[in-house]
Design an enzyme around this catalytic site. Sequence first.
Site, PDB file in Angstrom:
ATOM      1  N   THR A   1       0.830  -1.215   0.000  1.00 17.19           N
ATOM      2  CA  THR A   1       0.000   0.000   0.000  1.00 17.19           C
ATOM      3  C   THR A   1       0.862   1.262   0.000  1.00 17.19           C
ATOM      4  O   THR A   1       0.347   2.355  -0.194  1.00 17.19           O
ATOM      5  CB  THR A   1      -0.931   0.037   1.231  1.00 17.19           C
ATOM      6  OG1 THR A   1      -0.131  -0.209   2.394  1.00 17.19           O
ATOM      7  CG2 THR A   1      -2.032  -0.980   1.140  1.00 17.19           C
ATOM      8  N   GLY A   2       2.152   1.118   0.221  1.00 15.36           N
ATOM      9  CA  GLY A   2       3.030   2.288   0.228  1.00 15.36           C
ATOM     10  C   GLY A   2       3.517   2.579  -1.183  1.00 15.36           C
ATOM     11  O   GLY A   2       3.292   1.795  -2.107  1.00 15.36           O
TER      12      GLY A   2
ATOM     13  N   LYS B   1       0.094 -12.999   8.223  1.00 13.60           N
ATOM     14  CA  LYS B   1       1.532 -13.323   8.143  1.00 13.60           C
ATOM     15  C   LYS B   1       2.365 -12.084   8.435  1.00 13.60           C
ATOM     16  O   LYS B   1       3.369 -12.150   9.145  1.00 13.60           O
ATOM     17  CB  LYS B   1       1.876 -13.851   6.744  1.00 13.60           C
ATOM     18  CG  LYS B   1       1.474 -15.293   6.515  1.00 13.60           C
ATOM     19  CD  LYS B   1       1.982 -15.743   5.165  1.00 13.60           C
ATOM     20  CE  LYS B   1       1.608 -17.174   4.886  1.00 13.60           C
ATOM     21  NZ  LYS B   1       1.873 -17.555   3.488  1.00 13.60           N
TER      22      LYS B   1
ATOM     23  N   TYR C   1      -6.743  -8.509  11.056  1.00 12.50           N
ATOM     24  CA  TYR C   1      -6.013  -7.305  11.474  1.00 12.50           C
ATOM     25  C   TYR C   1      -6.043  -7.168  12.994  1.00 12.50           C
ATOM     26  O   TYR C   1      -4.992  -7.063  13.640  1.00 12.50           O
ATOM     27  CB  TYR C   1      -6.657  -6.084  10.809  1.00 12.50           C
ATOM     28  CG  TYR C   1      -5.983  -4.769  11.112  1.00 12.50           C
ATOM     29  CD1 TYR C   1      -4.720  -4.475  10.601  1.00 12.50           C
ATOM     30  CD2 TYR C   1      -6.627  -3.802  11.882  1.00 12.50           C
ATOM     31  CE1 TYR C   1      -4.113  -3.248  10.860  1.00 12.50           C
ATOM     32  CE2 TYR C   1      -6.027  -2.573  12.143  1.00 12.50           C
ATOM     33  CZ  TYR C   1      -4.775  -2.304  11.635  1.00 12.50           C
ATOM     34  OH  TYR C   1      -4.179  -1.088  11.896  1.00 12.50           O
TER      35      TYR C   1
ATOM     36  N   THR D   1      -6.072   8.309  12.160  1.00 10.67           N
ATOM     37  CA  THR D   1      -5.140   9.384  11.817  1.00 10.67           C
ATOM     38  C   THR D   1      -5.408   9.831  10.382  1.00 10.67           C
ATOM     39  O   THR D   1      -5.797   9.015   9.548  1.00 10.67           O
ATOM     40  CB  THR D   1      -3.694   8.857  11.930  1.00 10.67           C
ATOM     41  OG1 THR D   1      -3.541   8.257  13.224  1.00 10.67           O
ATOM     42  CG2 THR D   1      -2.665   9.949  11.771  1.00 10.67           C
TER      43      THR D   1
HETATM   44  N1  LIG Z   1      -3.440   5.332   9.745  1.00 15.65           N
HETATM   45  C1  LIG Z   1      -4.142   5.036  10.810  1.00 15.65           C
HETATM   46  O1  LIG Z   1      -5.173   5.677  11.086  1.00 15.65           O
HETATM   47  C2  LIG Z   1      -3.686   3.914  11.723  1.00 15.65           C
HETATM   48  C3  LIG Z   1      -4.473   3.617  12.849  1.00 15.65           C
HETATM   49  C4  LIG Z   1      -4.061   2.588  13.671  1.00 15.65           C
HETATM   50  C5  LIG Z   1      -2.899   1.895  13.419  1.00 15.65           C
HETATM   51  N2  LIG Z   1      -2.147   2.209  12.338  1.00 15.65           N
HETATM   52  C6  LIG Z   1      -0.937   1.403  12.108  1.00 15.65           C
HETATM   53  O2  LIG Z   1       0.132   2.219  11.656  1.00 15.65           O
HETATM   54  C7  LIG Z   1       0.901   1.536  10.674  1.00 15.65           C
HETATM   55  C8  LIG Z   1       1.006   2.386   9.420  1.00 15.65           C
HETATM   56  O3  LIG Z   1      -0.287   2.638   8.907  1.00 15.65           O
HETATM   57  P1  LIG Z   1      -0.550   3.574   7.628  1.00 15.65           P
HETATM   58  O4  LIG Z   1      -1.826   4.258   7.824  1.00 15.65           O
HETATM   59  O5  LIG Z   1       0.660   4.341   7.326  1.00 15.65           O
HETATM   60  O6  LIG Z   1      -0.785   2.455   6.529  1.00 15.65           O
HETATM   61  P2  LIG Z   1      -0.133   2.298   5.093  1.00 15.65           P
HETATM   62  O7  LIG Z   1      -0.885   1.211   4.405  1.00 15.65           O
HETATM   63  O8  LIG Z   1      -0.071   3.613   4.420  1.00 15.65           O
HETATM   64  O9  LIG Z   1       1.343   1.855   5.432  1.00 15.65           O
HETATM   65  C9  LIG Z   1       1.713   0.539   5.685  1.00 15.65           C
HETATM   66  C10 LIG Z   1       2.994   0.272   4.939  1.00 15.65           C
HETATM   67  O10 LIG Z   1       3.422  -1.067   5.213  1.00 15.65           O
HETATM   68  C11 LIG Z   1       3.835  -1.661   4.004  1.00 15.65           C
HETATM   69  N3  LIG Z   1       3.705  -3.111   4.132  1.00 15.65           N
HETATM   70  C12 LIG Z   1       2.559  -3.836   4.252  1.00 15.65           C
HETATM   71  N4  LIG Z   1       2.856  -5.139   4.363  1.00 15.65           N
HETATM   72  C13 LIG Z   1       4.211  -5.240   4.319  1.00 15.65           C
HETATM   73  C14 LIG Z   1       5.114  -6.320   4.360  1.00 15.65           C
HETATM   74  N5  LIG Z   1       4.688  -7.579   4.482  1.00 15.65           N
HETATM   75  N6  LIG Z   1       6.436  -6.078   4.268  1.00 15.65           N
HETATM   76  C15 LIG Z   1       6.891  -4.809   4.130  1.00 15.65           C
HETATM   77  N7  LIG Z   1       6.073  -3.738   4.070  1.00 15.65           N
HETATM   78  C16 LIG Z   1       4.744  -3.952   4.173  1.00 15.65           C
HETATM   79  C17 LIG Z   1       2.921  -1.060   2.970  1.00 15.65           C
HETATM   80  O11 LIG Z   1       3.389  -1.173   1.656  1.00 15.65           O
HETATM   81  C18 LIG Z   1       2.841   0.380   3.441  1.00 15.65           C
HETATM   82  O12 LIG Z   1       3.882   1.153   2.925  1.00 15.65           O
HETATM   83  C19 LIG Z   1       0.220   0.203  10.432  1.00 15.65           C
HETATM   84  O13 LIG Z   1       0.888  -0.794  11.167  1.00 15.65           O
HETATM   85  C20 LIG Z   1      -1.175   0.405  10.980  1.00 15.65           C
HETATM   86  O14 LIG Z   1      -1.707  -0.804  11.473  1.00 15.65           O
HETATM   87  C21 LIG Z   1      -2.515   3.199  11.472  1.00 15.65           C
END
Ligand SMILES: NC(=O)c1ccc[n+]([C@@H]2O[C@H](COP(=O)([O-])OP(=O)(O)OC[C@H]3O[C@@H](n4cnc5c(N)ncnc54)[C@H](O)[C@@H]3O)[C@@H](O)[C@H]2O)c1
Length: 425
Positions: A128-129, A182, A236, A266
Amino acid sequence: MLSKAALRLVSAVSPRRMKLLLGLALLAYAASVWGNFVSMSFLLNRSIQENGELKFESKIEEIIEPLREKIRDLEKSFTQKYPPVKFLSEKDRKRILITGGAGFVGSHLTDKLMMDGHEVTVVDNFFTGRKRNVEHWIGHENFELINHDVVEPLYIEVDQIYHLASPASPPNYMYNPIKTLKTNTIGTLNMLGLAKRVGARLLLASTSEVYGDPEVHPQTEDYWGHVNPIGPRACYDEGKRVAETMCYAYMKQEGVEVRVARIFNTFGPRMHMNDGRVVSNFILQALQGEPLTVYGSGTQTRAFQYVSDLVNGLVALMNSNVSSPVNLGNPEEHTILEFAQLIKSLVGSGSEIQYLSEAQDDPQKRKPDIKKAKLMLGWEPVVPLEEGLNKAIHYFRKELEYQANNQYIPKPKPARIKKGRTRHN
Ligand SMILES: NC(=O)c1ccc[n+]([C@@H]2O[C@H](COP(=O)([O-])OP(=O)(O)OC[C@H]3O[C@@H](n4cnc5c(N)ncnc54)[C@H](O)[C@@H]3O)[C@@H](O)[C@H]2O)c1
């Protein structure tokens, strides 16, 4: 006098000579007419030629200008100035790994730690990044980007690990629940293993979803939660719960230093445009002149924190001595309808608000208790909602323009949805 002389000359000339003289005069006249004609057509030709050359030159100019622009851009990218970075002595400079650093939160955390003068390694599998989120650091001597899946072990030398890798929005984590599990289980084990090997401190980006559908409001850290272990969100919610369990097992058994941040909703620039969350949905709908869709009466409440507040909280927690879980969120509640109206007015949109039938299992309330963060980290959110929304709106507007001007760039796919119902996230 003159006419008399002419008469005398004419009478003195024989008729044959007269004819000869007339012929010569005619020839001289014809020659002068021809001369004028030739010089006029020469001038005409020259102006036509000059005109043609001018047109040709301006055509070439038209073609060349965009090329010049591209060359200027290229030159700029070679002499690119990075955002300003503080200088830290070797003693204070840390080697920091951010998993999921190319995502929404991770890229802002990267910016903060880079600007603070640390060495940052971003590890991401780009599920997703995207590279664009961190491209402004590529080539900087303190920055490294590694395309790697945390489900596979990683061997590098670091002092701190911010473990953020995991899809975060429901359509994304429900797209492939097994992979989500995973990433949160094997991925977290791998990062804890790395932390143990190199003696690094690990901060886990956990979530308010560990509280499930909470029975207490607001949620404090000692609330154990109310999670359905076999529901569509379990991959999740339970994935993050077991990730927390793993952190404390490594802390107790192996002495690894861990920090656990329970992050609440956020928002901000670089959040996913099509992830179905309420803020991104409303902003996009308002910018595109579409109706803002509210499920139910719109009296359900949500609380959102701006991304820079979260990033400051994560850094404060990492560098604190608080090893138990800490909520990071904004307790300021607003109804969904208030969000819709505020976003509509900030965008200046004429969109209507459209009420759709209430979604099943849509929580009525979401609000963090942040007393612990305030007391132990001296942290609380400071960015006012309107200010944060304006920044997010600006970002979304630019993104829509960018997509419209770059038709050759594939449009982002709509969120990878397989299962799940529509609700306000
Ligand atoms: N954004 C929010 O509101 C929110 C709320 C609660 C928790 N979080 C936590 O914060 C963290 C970041 O969230 P975000 O909003 O930036 O999400 P996001 O999807 O933008 O970022 C997650 C990143 O992790 C990478 N990723 C996913 N699986 C992977 C893997 N197996 N190996 C390597 N990279 C992997 C994705 O490519 C992405 O860049 C997450 O762990 C999420 O659970 C976010």
